[in-house]
Design a protein around this motif. Structure first.
Motif, short mmCIF file in Angstrom:
data_model
loop_
_atom_site.label_atom_id
_atom_site.label_comp_id
_atom_site.label_asym_id
_atom_site.label_seq_id
_atom_site.Cartn_x
_atom_site.Cartn_y
_atom_site.Cartn_z
N SER A 137 0.84 -1.19 0.00
CA SER A 137 0.00 0.00 0.00
C SER A 137 0.88 1.24 0.00
O SER A 137 1.97 1.24 0.55
N SER B 155 -5.66 12.70 -5.72
CA SER B 155 -6.54 12.05 -6.69
C SER B 155 -6.28 12.53 -8.09
O SER B 155 -6.71 11.91 -9.06
N SER C 94 -4.08 -0.79 -8.13
CA SER C 94 -5.40 -0.18 -7.97
C SER C 94 -5.26 1.06 -7.10
O SER C 94 -4.24 1.26 -6.45
N ARG C 95 -6.29 1.88 -7.08
CA ARG C 95 -6.24 3.09 -6.27
C ARG C 95 -7.61 3.36 -5.67
O ARG C 95 -8.65 2.99 -6.23
N ASN C 96 -7.58 4.02 -4.54
CA ASN C 96 -8.79 4.48 -3.87
C ASN C 96 -8.61 5.96 -3.63
O ASN C 96 -7.95 6.37 -2.68
N ASN C 97 -9.15 6.77 -4.51
CA ASN C 97 -8.93 8.22 -4.42
C ASN C 97 -9.59 8.82 -3.18
O ASN C 97 -9.13 9.83 -2.65
N ARG D 247 -9.55 7.54 -0.32
CA ARG D 247 -8.65 7.29 0.81
C ARG D 247 -7.22 7.70 0.50
O ARG D 247 -6.33 7.51 1.32
N THR E 263 -5.03 6.32 -1.45
CA THR E 263 -4.13 5.16 -1.39
C THR E 263 -4.02 4.51 -2.76
O THR E 263 -4.95 4.55 -3.57
N SER F 258 -2.56 0.68 -4.23
CA SER F 258 -2.16 -0.65 -3.79
C SER F 258 -1.54 -1.44 -4.93
O SER F 258 -1.82 -1.18 -6.11
#
Length: 129
Positions: free
Chosen positions: A21, A30, A71-74, A76, A78, A80
């Motif tokens: 992560s 983002s 992958s990404r979680n904008n 949060r 983060t 990964s």
């Protein structure tokens, strides 16, 4: 400024999985294209995977294609890297990197270290055979 902190590295046997992560802070990350690179002892830093700020496009080195997933979680902030079917040759320090999406990889391409403006400190991944 963008600060990047990697986590999730460790020692694992060949054939097993790890998930790295990268936590980003600072500006609105983002809007940043993100990449993962790695560097083994005595070798140059090499590209592993990258993802556009929208998450719509992903890119992989041939050596990790079909085994690794970025992958990404904008929401949060983060990014990964899911690493499956690990091999001893995957042993390296893994670095997270970022560049503002409007720079379009700074003209060097998603797989060039010169494209990225911000780097994390790295996390060690060791795969035993």
């Amino acid at each position: 400024q963008v600060q990047l902190v990697e986590s999730g590295g460790g020692l694992v046997q060949a054939g097993y999985s790890l998930r790295l992560s990268c936590a980003a802070s600072g500006r609105t990350t983002s809007s940043y294209d993100m990449g993962w690179f790695r560097q083994a002892p005595g070798k140059e830093r090499e590209f592993v995977a990258a993802i556009r700020w929208t998450g719509s496009s992903t890119y992989y080195a041939d050596s990790v294609k079909d085994r690794f997933t970025i992958s990404r979680n904008n929401a949060r902030n983060t990014v990964s890297l899911q690493m499956n079917s690990l091999k001893s040759e995957d042993t390296a320090v893994y670095y997270c990197a970022a560049v503002w999406g409007g720079h379009s990889w700074s003209g060097y391409g998603f797989n060039d270290t010169r494209s990225y403006d911000y780097w994390g400190q790295g996390t060690q991944v060791t795969v035993s055979s």
